[in-house]
Design an enzyme around this catalytic site. Structure first.
Site, PDB file in Angstrom:
ATOM      1  N   LEU A 156       0.827  -1.217   0.000  1.00  0.00           N
ATOM      2  CA  LEU A 156       0.000   0.000   0.000  1.00  0.00           C
ATOM      3  C   LEU A 156       0.855   1.259   0.000  1.00  0.00           C
ATOM      4  O   LEU A 156       1.975   1.278   0.487  1.00  0.00           O
ATOM      5  CB  LEU A 156      -0.946   0.013   1.211  1.00  0.00           C
ATOM      6  CG  LEU A 156      -0.399   0.192   2.628  1.00  0.00           C
ATOM      7  CD1 LEU A 156      -0.086   1.638   2.965  1.00  0.00           C
ATOM      8  CD2 LEU A 156      -1.391  -0.353   3.623  1.00  0.00           C
ATOM      9  N   ASN A 214      10.270  -2.077  -3.905  1.00  0.00           N
ATOM     10  CA  ASN A 214      10.656  -0.753  -3.398  1.00  0.00           C
ATOM     11  C   ASN A 214      11.990  -0.300  -3.991  1.00  0.00           C
ATOM     12  O   ASN A 214      12.168   0.871  -4.298  1.00  0.00           O
ATOM     13  CB  ASN A 214      10.721  -0.763  -1.867  1.00  0.00           C
ATOM     14  CG  ASN A 214       9.338  -0.522  -1.266  1.00  0.00           C
ATOM     15  OD1 ASN A 214       8.363  -0.398  -1.997  1.00  0.00           O
ATOM     16  ND2 ASN A 214       9.257  -0.453   0.046  1.00  0.00           N
ATOM     17  N   CYS A 266       9.288   4.155   4.443  1.00  0.00           N
ATOM     18  CA  CYS A 266       9.545   2.874   3.771  1.00  0.00           C
ATOM     19  C   CYS A 266      10.747   2.892   2.831  1.00  0.00           C
ATOM     20  O   CYS A 266      11.755   2.244   3.108  1.00  0.00           O
ATOM     21  CB  CYS A 266       8.293   2.430   3.011  1.00  0.00           C
ATOM     22  SG  CYS A 266       6.955   1.946   4.126  1.00  0.00           S
TER      23      CYS A 266
HETATM   24  N1  LIG Z   1       3.480   2.752   5.951  1.00  0.00           N
HETATM   25  C1  LIG Z   1       3.443   2.208   4.745  1.00  0.00           C
HETATM   26  O1  LIG Z   1       3.077   2.853   3.745  1.00  0.00           O
HETATM   27  C2  LIG Z   1       3.821   0.769   4.549  1.00  0.00           C
HETATM   28  C3  LIG Z   1       3.529   0.142   3.318  1.00  0.00           C
HETATM   29  C4  LIG Z   1       3.911  -1.193   3.142  1.00  0.00           C
HETATM   30  C5  LIG Z   1       4.623  -1.857   4.137  1.00  0.00           C
HETATM   31  N2  LIG Z   1       4.920  -1.190   5.304  1.00  0.00           N
HETATM   32  C6  LIG Z   1       5.666  -1.923   6.326  1.00  0.00           C
HETATM   33  O2  LIG Z   1       4.750  -2.184   7.367  1.00  0.00           O
HETATM   34  C7  LIG Z   1       5.430  -2.207   8.635  1.00  0.00           C
HETATM   35  C8  LIG Z   1       4.733  -1.242   9.571  1.00  0.00           C
HETATM   36  O3  LIG Z   1       4.868   0.049   9.034  1.00  0.00           O
HETATM   37  P1  LIG Z   1       3.971   1.268   9.548  1.00  0.00           P
HETATM   38  O4  LIG Z   1       4.255   2.412   8.632  1.00  0.00           O
HETATM   39  O5  LIG Z   1       2.584   0.832   9.752  1.00  0.00           O
HETATM   40  O6  LIG Z   1       4.678   1.528  10.977  1.00  0.00           O
HETATM   41  P2  LIG Z   1       4.076   2.350  12.216  1.00  0.00           P
HETATM   42  O7  LIG Z   1       5.264   2.781  12.995  1.00  0.00           O
HETATM   43  O8  LIG Z   1       3.089   3.354  11.720  1.00  0.00           O
HETATM   44  O9  LIG Z   1       3.250   1.253  13.045  1.00  0.00           O
HETATM   45  C9  LIG Z   1       3.829   0.213  13.764  1.00  0.00           C
HETATM   46  C10 LIG Z   1       2.946  -0.046  14.979  1.00  0.00           C
HETATM   47  O10 LIG Z   1       3.385  -1.247  15.620  1.00  0.00           O
HETATM   48  C11 LIG Z   1       3.248  -1.062  17.018  1.00  0.00           C
HETATM   49  N3  LIG Z   1       4.047  -2.055  17.728  1.00  0.00           N
HETATM   50  C12 LIG Z   1       5.394  -2.099  17.910  1.00  0.00           C
HETATM   51  N4  LIG Z   1       5.734  -3.193  18.608  1.00  0.00           N
HETATM   52  C13 LIG Z   1       4.592  -3.862  18.881  1.00  0.00           C
HETATM   53  C14 LIG Z   1       4.308  -5.080  19.554  1.00  0.00           C
HETATM   54  N5  LIG Z   1       5.274  -5.841  20.091  1.00  0.00           N
HETATM   55  N6  LIG Z   1       3.009  -5.468  19.641  1.00  0.00           N
HETATM   56  C15 LIG Z   1       2.030  -4.713  19.118  1.00  0.00           C
HETATM   57  N7  LIG Z   1       2.243  -3.561  18.463  1.00  0.00           N
HETATM   58  C16 LIG Z   1       3.509  -3.132  18.343  1.00  0.00           C
HETATM   59  C17 LIG Z   1       3.671   0.376  17.230  1.00  0.00           C
HETATM   60  O11 LIG Z   1       3.246   0.898  18.481  1.00  0.00           O
HETATM   61  C18 LIG Z   1       3.010   1.064  16.026  1.00  0.00           C
HETATM   62  O12 LIG Z   1       1.704   1.515  16.333  1.00  0.00           O
HETATM   63  C19 LIG Z   1       6.881  -1.875   8.317  1.00  0.00           C
HETATM   64  O13 LIG Z   1       7.588  -3.072   8.131  1.00  0.00           O
HETATM   65  C20 LIG Z   1       6.790  -1.142   6.992  1.00  0.00           C
HETATM   66  O14 LIG Z   1       7.975  -1.200   6.259  1.00  0.00           O
HETATM   67  C21 LIG Z   1       4.523   0.083   5.544  1.00  0.00           C
END
Ligand SMILES: NC(=O)c1ccc[n+]([C@@H]2O[C@H](COP(=O)([O-])OP(=O)(O)OC[C@H]3O[C@@H](n4cnc5c(N)ncnc54)[C@H](O)[C@@H]3O)[C@@H](O)[C@H]2O)c1
Length: 440
Positions: A156, A214, A266
């Protein structure tokens, strides 16, 4: 469709979107986060970040009771048939991915897992992570070998997260058993019935699909930015050049965005993590390719600061600069590794008086850069400015009235760091326009 009981671990940009979209598909969803304030806000129907179209889905999920939140791993372990791992994988000090959030989540979840459940990783991880995690979880879970794990990477884009989750270009299923694939097909039954393709493969391939997607996008952006430098040196125009390249079907228009380069939570960390993985695997070609891509990308920010210094007459000290845009991209309030915010910080560090505007990212930016001034409107930011910088390509800025802005600034000079403004319209209103990838 047969609804499933799903859990989502990590309620960030990825996890909250996934949870709300899965509830919208009809599944029962229970989401957990270690950030209790985030859980309280989400439970009250409040988004902890800006994402167009997500709030109605969140509220709908809460209203129907299909979407709930908790802080108890015991509760999600007892509830879930499929557990989606959506925690962050940020950049560690050495450039590799920091997998500690993932391992903490797995450690907390494992003792509570039910026999026959599936863990589906969605976070972006280095190749080999899923297989190692599966071994750790099986060793710690009372259900042992009866726990399965798949990797289902997420593609996404922030700003388009809901549509990208419900109607992605494709699903990627990294699996080690036919049953895991069948369960994922059940989760996504509706979009699959709508014709979205799903590709099944091994765990390592699925992990690598995400990081190489990416990396390719990053290569494309750094490629056109390297060409932008050539355009400036040769007296050419990168915007016209890009339009011509884009009509070549082998190249295409999407992602060919000359300007300030990529940022966000990302792409920058993912190419560095891929580079670290490639180094560990001894794949020098990937290491050197991505090192160049990263360097070109970083150079965009200093290039725009240099353009600003030149446009300000050789020094930034005491110059009033209006900065339009702080988020790393439009339609998002995310300022993680934002090129726009980074440029603002560098200008201020060089003595400029920066007043910045962004439709939604000011609060996040203020936390990182309290030394900047922030304005509620573009006109307020531009008041008495010596120079205007266009840094994030929000629609609001594309449709600005150059004459209205001309009436409030001290000097009519604008730098278009995103190459999207209508140069002629600005020039007609008396502005001097400098654009990345153009010699004048
Ligand atoms: N943001 C994007 O557009 C996107 C797109 C594709 C993939 N990703 C991948 O998705 C993953 C998450 O990215 P994001 O942008 O959502 O990050 P983010 O920092 O917005 O969210 C991560 C969440 O995980 C929580 N968390 C951490 N440790 C935890 C635990 N032990 N138990 C429960 N919750 C916990 C944090 O408090 C936070 O709310 C990453 O690997 C990122 O590379 C992100």
């Amino acid at each position: 469709m047969q609804p499933l009981r799903l859990t989502v671990i990590g309620v960030g940009y990825l996890g909250l979107t996934h949870a709300a979209c899965m509830a919208d598909l009809g599944h029962e969803v229970l989401a957990i986060d270690t950030d209790h304030e985030r859980i309280a806000r989400a439970s009250a129907g409040e988004l902890p970040f800006f994402e167009p179209g997500l709030e109605p889905l969140l509220r709908k999920g809460l209203d129907t009771g299909r979407l709930r939140f908790t802080t108890s791993y015991q509760e999600i372990g007892a509830f879930g048939e499929v557990h989606f791992l959506c925690v962050g994988t940020p950049q560690a000090a050495d450039g590799a991915a920091d997998l500690s959030y993932l391992t903490h989540a797995a450690d907390a979840l494992a003792p509570h897992l039910r026999s026959g459940c599936l863990i589906a990783g969605k976070s972006t991880v280095p190749a080999g992570t899923a297989r190692a995690l599966l071994a750790t979880i099986r060793a710690a879970a009372p259900a042992g070998e009866q726990v399965d794990l798949a990797w289902n990477p997420e593609f996404l884009r922030e700003g388009h997260a809901v549509a990208d989750t419900l109607h992605p270009d494709r699903f990627v299923f990294g699996v080690t058993s036919p049953r895991a694939e069948a369960v994922l097909r059940q989760v996504y039954a509706q979009p699959l019935a709508d014709g979205i393709p799903a590709l099944s493969m091994g765990l390592e391939t699925a992990e690598l699909v995400k990081v190489s997607a990416n990396a390719f996008l990053a290569v494309k952006i750094s490629f056109i930015n390297a060409v932008a430098d050539a355009c400036e040196a040769a007296g050419a125009d990168v915007t016209q050049l890009t339009a011509a390249l884009a009509l070549d079907e082998r190249i295409g228009r999407r992602g060919m965005a000359p300007g300030l380069g990529f940022g966000g939570g990302c792409l920058p960390k993912d190419i560095r993590a891929f580079r670290a993985t490639a180094a560990a695997l001894g794949v020098q070609s990937v290491v050197s390719l991505l090192a160049d891509v990263d360097e070109i990308n970083k150079s965009r920010r200093s290039h725009v600061v240099d353009m600003a210094r030149a446009a300000a007459g050789g020094t930034l000290s005491g110059k009033k600069i209006a900065a339009l845009g702080l988020a790393f991209k439009p339609d998002s309030d995310d300022v993680r590794d934002s090129p726009s915010l980074d440029v603002c910080g560098r200008l201020a560090a060089d003595g400029a008086i920066v007043t910045a505007h962004d439709p939604v990212a000011v609060d996040n930016a203020t936390r990182q850069h309290p030394e900047l001034r922030y304005a509620k409107t573009v006109l307020e930011a531009a008041h008495d400015a010596d120079l205007v910088l266009h840094l994030t390509e929000w629609d609001e800025y594309r449709s600005l009235d150059p004459a209205a802005l001309a009436a409030v600034v001290a000097h009519r000079t604008i730098i278009d760091a995103r190459c999207v403004l209508d140069t002629r319209a600005w020039q007609t209103a008396g502005w001097t326009v400098r654009t990345v990838g153009r010699s004048a």
